[in-house]
Write a protein that holds these residues in place. Structure first.
Motif, PDB file in Angstrom:
ATOM      1  N   ILE A  32       0.881  -1.170   0.000  1.00 56.22           N
ATOM      2  CA  ILE A  32       0.000   0.000   0.000  1.00 56.22           C
ATOM      3  C   ILE A  32       0.916   1.216   0.000  1.00 56.22           C
ATOM      4  O   ILE A  32       1.719   1.380   0.919  1.00 56.22           O
ATOM      5  CB  ILE A  32      -0.877   0.053   1.271  1.00 56.22           C
ATOM      6  N   ASN A  33       0.798   2.050  -1.018  1.00 55.57           N
ATOM      7  CA  ASN A  33       1.637   3.244  -1.092  1.00 55.57           C
ATOM      8  C   ASN A  33       0.767   4.466  -1.370  1.00 55.57           C
ATOM      9  O   ASN A  33       0.017   4.473  -2.354  1.00 55.57           O
ATOM     10  CB  ASN A  33       2.691   3.104  -2.197  1.00 55.57           C
ATOM     11  N   PRO A  34       0.853   5.484  -0.500  1.00 54.72           N
ATOM     12  CA  PRO A  34       0.076   6.695  -0.761  1.00 54.72           C
ATOM     13  C   PRO A  34       0.585   7.407  -2.012  1.00 54.72           C
ATOM     14  O   PRO A  34       1.795   7.507  -2.227  1.00 54.72           O
ATOM     15  CB  PRO A  34       0.295   7.551   0.486  1.00 54.72           C
ATOM     16  N   VAL A  35      -0.342   7.820  -2.850  1.00 52.12           N
ATOM     17  CA  VAL A  35      -0.032   8.609  -4.040  1.00 52.12           C
ATOM     18  C   VAL A  35      -0.961   9.815  -4.050  1.00 52.12           C
ATOM     19  O   VAL A  35      -1.875   9.916  -3.221  1.00 52.12           O
ATOM     20  CB  VAL A  35      -0.185   7.777  -5.339  1.00 52.12           C
ATOM     21  N   GLU A  36      -0.752  10.704  -4.990  1.00 52.75           N
ATOM     22  CA  GLU A  36      -1.503  11.959  -5.010  1.00 52.75           C
ATOM     23  C   GLU A  36      -3.019  11.760  -5.024  1.00 52.75           C
ATOM     24  O   GLU A  36      -3.749  12.478  -4.371  1.00 52.75           O
ATOM     25  CB  GLU A  36      -1.094  12.790  -6.224  1.00 52.75           C
ATOM     26  N   ASN A  37      -3.492  10.763  -5.744  1.00 49.43           N
ATOM     27  CA  ASN A  37      -4.933  10.578  -5.880  1.00 49.43           C
ATOM     28  C   ASN A  37      -5.481   9.380  -5.105  1.00 49.43           C
ATOM     29  O   ASN A  37      -6.540   8.875  -5.416  1.00 49.43           O
ATOM     30  CB  ASN A  37      -5.306  10.476  -7.356  1.00 49.43           C
ATOM     31  N   GLY A  38      -4.764   8.916  -4.076  1.00 52.69           N
ATOM     32  CA  GLY A  38      -5.268   7.821  -3.257  1.00 52.69           C
ATOM     33  C   GLY A  38      -4.184   6.884  -2.781  1.00 52.69           C
ATOM     34  O   GLY A  38      -3.144   7.314  -2.294  1.00 52.69           O
ATOM     35  N   LEU A  39      -4.421   5.588  -2.953  1.00 55.89           N
ATOM     36  CA  LEU A  39      -3.486   4.550  -2.518  1.00 55.89           C
ATOM     37  C   LEU A  39      -3.152   3.651  -3.702  1.00 55.89           C
ATOM     38  O   LEU A  39      -4.056   3.119  -4.354  1.00 55.89           O
ATOM     39  CB  LEU A  39      -4.114   3.697  -1.414  1.00 55.89           C
ATOM     40  N   LEU A  40      -1.875   3.488  -3.967  1.00 57.90           N
ATOM     41  CA  LEU A  40      -1.446   2.551  -5.001  1.00 57.90           C
ATOM     42  C   LEU A  40      -1.353   1.181  -4.350  1.00 57.90           C
ATOM     43  O   LEU A  40      -0.593   0.985  -3.404  1.00 57.90           O
ATOM     44  CB  LEU A  40      -0.098   2.968  -5.583  1.00 57.90           C
ATOM     45  N   PRO A  93     -17.771  13.622   0.923  1.00 59.61           N
ATOM     46  CA  PRO A  93     -17.139  14.947   0.999  1.00 59.61           C
ATOM     47  C   PRO A  93     -16.909  15.386   2.449  1.00 59.61           C
ATOM     48  O   PRO A  93     -17.784  15.238   3.300  1.00 59.61           O
ATOM     49  CB  PRO A  93     -18.151  15.864   0.304  1.00 59.61           C
ATOM     50  N   GLY A  94     -15.697  15.871   2.703  1.00 67.21           N
ATOM     51  CA  GLY A  94     -15.352  16.365   4.028  1.00 67.21           C
ATOM     52  C   GLY A  94     -14.908  15.296   5.006  1.00 67.21           C
ATOM     53  O   GLY A  94     -14.514  15.584   6.123  1.00 67.21           O
ATOM     54  N   ARG A  95     -14.951  14.041   4.607  1.00 66.31           N
ATOM     55  CA  ARG A  95     -14.552  12.952   5.491  1.00 66.31           C
ATOM     56  C   ARG A  95     -13.380  12.215   4.854  1.00 66.31           C
ATOM     57  O   ARG A  95     -13.525  11.628   3.777  1.00 66.31           O
ATOM     58  CB  ARG A  95     -15.719  12.007   5.723  1.00 66.31           C
ATOM     59  N   LEU A  96     -12.240  12.250   5.519  1.00 64.66           N
ATOM     60  CA  LEU A  96     -11.015  11.635   4.998  1.00 64.66           C
ATOM     61  C   LEU A  96     -10.738  12.107   3.574  1.00 64.66           C
ATOM     62  O   LEU A  96     -10.371  11.329   2.700  1.00 64.66           O
ATOM     63  CB  LEU A  96     -11.107  10.111   5.062  1.00 64.66           C
ATOM     64  N   GLU A  97     -10.940  13.383   3.357  1.00 63.95           N
ATOM     65  CA  GLU A  97     -10.755  13.969   2.042  1.00 63.95           C
ATOM     66  C   GLU A  97      -9.437  14.745   2.013  1.00 63.95           C
ATOM     67  O   GLU A  97      -9.152  15.514   2.930  1.00 63.95           O
ATOM     68  CB  GLU A  97     -11.928  14.915   1.763  1.00 63.95           C
ATOM     69  N   GLN A  98      -8.673  14.544   0.967  1.00 62.05           N
ATOM     70  CA  GLN A  98      -7.423  15.303   0.833  1.00 62.05           C
ATOM     71  C   GLN A  98      -7.789  16.724   0.451  1.00 62.05           C
ATOM     72  O   GLN A  98      -8.529  16.959  -0.502  1.00 62.05           O
ATOM     73  CB  GLN A  98      -6.523  14.680  -0.228  1.00 62.05           C
ATOM     74  N   VAL A  99      -7.261  17.679   1.203  1.00 59.37           N
ATOM     75  CA  VAL A  99      -7.575  19.085   0.942  1.00 59.37           C
ATOM     76  C   VAL A  99      -6.387  19.847   0.377  1.00 59.37           C
ATOM     77  O   VAL A  99      -6.551  20.935  -0.173  1.00 59.37           O
ATOM     78  CB  VAL A  99      -8.110  19.798   2.213  1.00 59.37           C
ATOM     79  N   ALA A 100      -5.188  19.306   0.522  1.00 58.88           N
ATOM     80  CA  ALA A 100      -3.984  19.969   0.021  1.00 58.88           C
ATOM     81  C   ALA A 100      -2.832  18.982   0.022  1.00 58.88           C
ATOM     82  O   ALA A 100      -2.969  17.849   0.493  1.00 58.88           O
ATOM     83  CB  ALA A 100      -3.645  21.173   0.902  1.00 58.88           C
ATOM     84  N   SER A 101      -1.701  19.443  -0.493  1.00 61.28           N
ATOM     85  CA  SER A 101      -0.458  18.673  -0.448  1.00 61.28           C
ATOM     86  C   SER A 101       0.618  19.542   0.187  1.00 61.28           C
ATOM     87  O   SER A 101       0.618  20.764   0.013  1.00 61.28           O
ATOM     88  CB  SER A 101      -0.011  18.272  -1.853  1.00 61.28           C
ATOM     89  N   HIS A 102       1.511  18.908   0.932  1.00 58.08           N
ATOM     90  CA  HIS A 102       2.615  19.639   1.556  1.00 58.08           C
ATOM     91  C   HIS A 102       3.422  20.318   0.452  1.00 58.08           C
ATOM     92  O   HIS A 102       3.774  19.671  -0.546  1.00 58.08           O
ATOM     93  CB  HIS A 102       3.495  18.686   2.358  1.00 58.08           C
ATOM     94  N   PRO A 103       3.697  21.618   0.588  1.00 54.95           N
ATOM     95  CA  PRO A 103       4.360  22.353  -0.494  1.00 54.95           C
ATOM     96  C   PRO A 103       5.769  21.877  -0.832  1.00 54.95           C
ATOM     97  O   PRO A 103       6.227  22.045  -1.945  1.00 54.95           O
ATOM     98  CB  PRO A 103       4.370  23.794   0.003  1.00 54.95           C
ATOM     99  N   ILE A 104       6.448  21.247   0.102  1.00 53.21           N
ATOM    100  CA  ILE A 104       7.823  20.806  -0.146  1.00 53.21           C
ATOM    101  C   ILE A 104       7.874  19.309  -0.447  1.00 53.21           C
ATOM    102  O   ILE A 104       8.459  18.876  -1.442  1.00 53.21           O
ATOM    103  CB  ILE A 104       8.737  21.148   1.043  1.00 53.21           C
ATOM    104  N   HIS A 105       7.254  18.504   0.409  1.00 53.51           N
ATOM    105  CA  HIS A 105       7.360  17.060   0.300  1.00 53.51           C
ATOM    106  C   HIS A 105       6.236  16.423  -0.512  1.00 53.51           C
ATOM    107  O   HIS A 105       6.329  15.266  -0.889  1.00 53.51           O
ATOM    108  CB  HIS A 105       7.402  16.415   1.691  1.00 53.51           C
ATOM    109  N   GLY A 106       5.146  17.164  -0.732  1.00 52.98           N
ATOM    110  CA  GLY A 106       4.024  16.634  -1.495  1.00 52.98           C
ATOM    111  C   GLY A 106       3.128  15.700  -0.718  1.00 52.98           C
ATOM    112  O   GLY A 106       2.213  15.114  -1.280  1.00 52.98           O
ATOM    113  N   ALA A 107       3.376  15.530   0.575  1.00 52.67           N
ATOM    114  CA  ALA A 107       2.553  14.622   1.385  1.00 52.67           C
ATOM    115  C   ALA A 107       1.114  15.126   1.423  1.00 52.67           C
ATOM    116  O   ALA A 107       0.861  16.327   1.509  1.00 52.67           O
ATOM    117  CB  ALA A 107       3.105  14.528   2.798  1.00 52.67           C
ATOM    118  N   PRO A 108       0.141  14.212   1.337  1.00 50.66           N
ATOM    119  CA  PRO A 108      -1.264  14.644   1.375  1.00 50.66           C
ATOM    120  C   PRO A 108      -1.646  15.200   2.737  1.00 50.66           C
ATOM    121  O   PRO A 108      -1.189  14.732   3.767  1.00 50.66           O
ATOM    122  CB  PRO A 108      -2.040  13.367   1.059  1.00 50.66           C
ATOM    123  N   ILE A 109      -2.484  16.232   2.701  1.00 49.52           N
ATOM    124  CA  ILE A 109      -3.003  16.849   3.928  1.00 49.52           C
ATOM    125  C   ILE A 109      -4.519  16.766   3.890  1.00 49.52           C
ATOM    126  O   ILE A 109      -5.153  17.006   2.915  1.00 49.52           O
ATOM    127  CB  ILE A 109      -2.567  18.328   4.012  1.00 49.52           C
TER     128      ILE A 109
END
Length: 109
Positions: A32-40, A93-109
């Protein structure tokens, strides 16, 4: 420890028993690997390797999906069709939803 007891009880009643997860024999969750649009997810399902993105956050969602996939296939849904259907999944919507990405590392927020 509980799985073996449940498996034994079900098998004695001639019921189908499937395992899922990282140490499973049937629906194997290799990674399981986190990616920008979910989990790979890297999986082995019915002895065939599959790699796809589950559009949800939280590794527990991968386990929930594997359990649902096992149930769906036992009920006659084609594995490929079920995996293809993952692309249409939408979270609440609003539940476990990614709202942003860390500006340096790209980690989902």
């Amino acid at each position: 420890p509980y799985f073996e007891a449940i498996k034994s009880a079900c098998s004695s009643q001639k019921k189908t028993v499937l395992s899922y997860g990282k140490s499973a024999n049937d629906y194997i969750l290799k990674s399981i690997n986190p990616v920008e649009n979910g989990l790979l997810l890297d999986t082995v399902i019915q002895q065939k390797a599959h790699r796809f993105v589950l559009p949800m956050v939280g590794s527990f969602q991968a386990y929930n999906f594997m359990a649902a996939l096992a149930m769906a296939t036992v009920c006659g849904i084609n594995t490929e069709t079920a995996i293809e259907g993952v692309r249409a999944l939408k979270g609440v919507p609003g539940r476990l939803e990614q709202v942003a990405s860390h500006p340096i590392h790209g980690a989902p927020i």
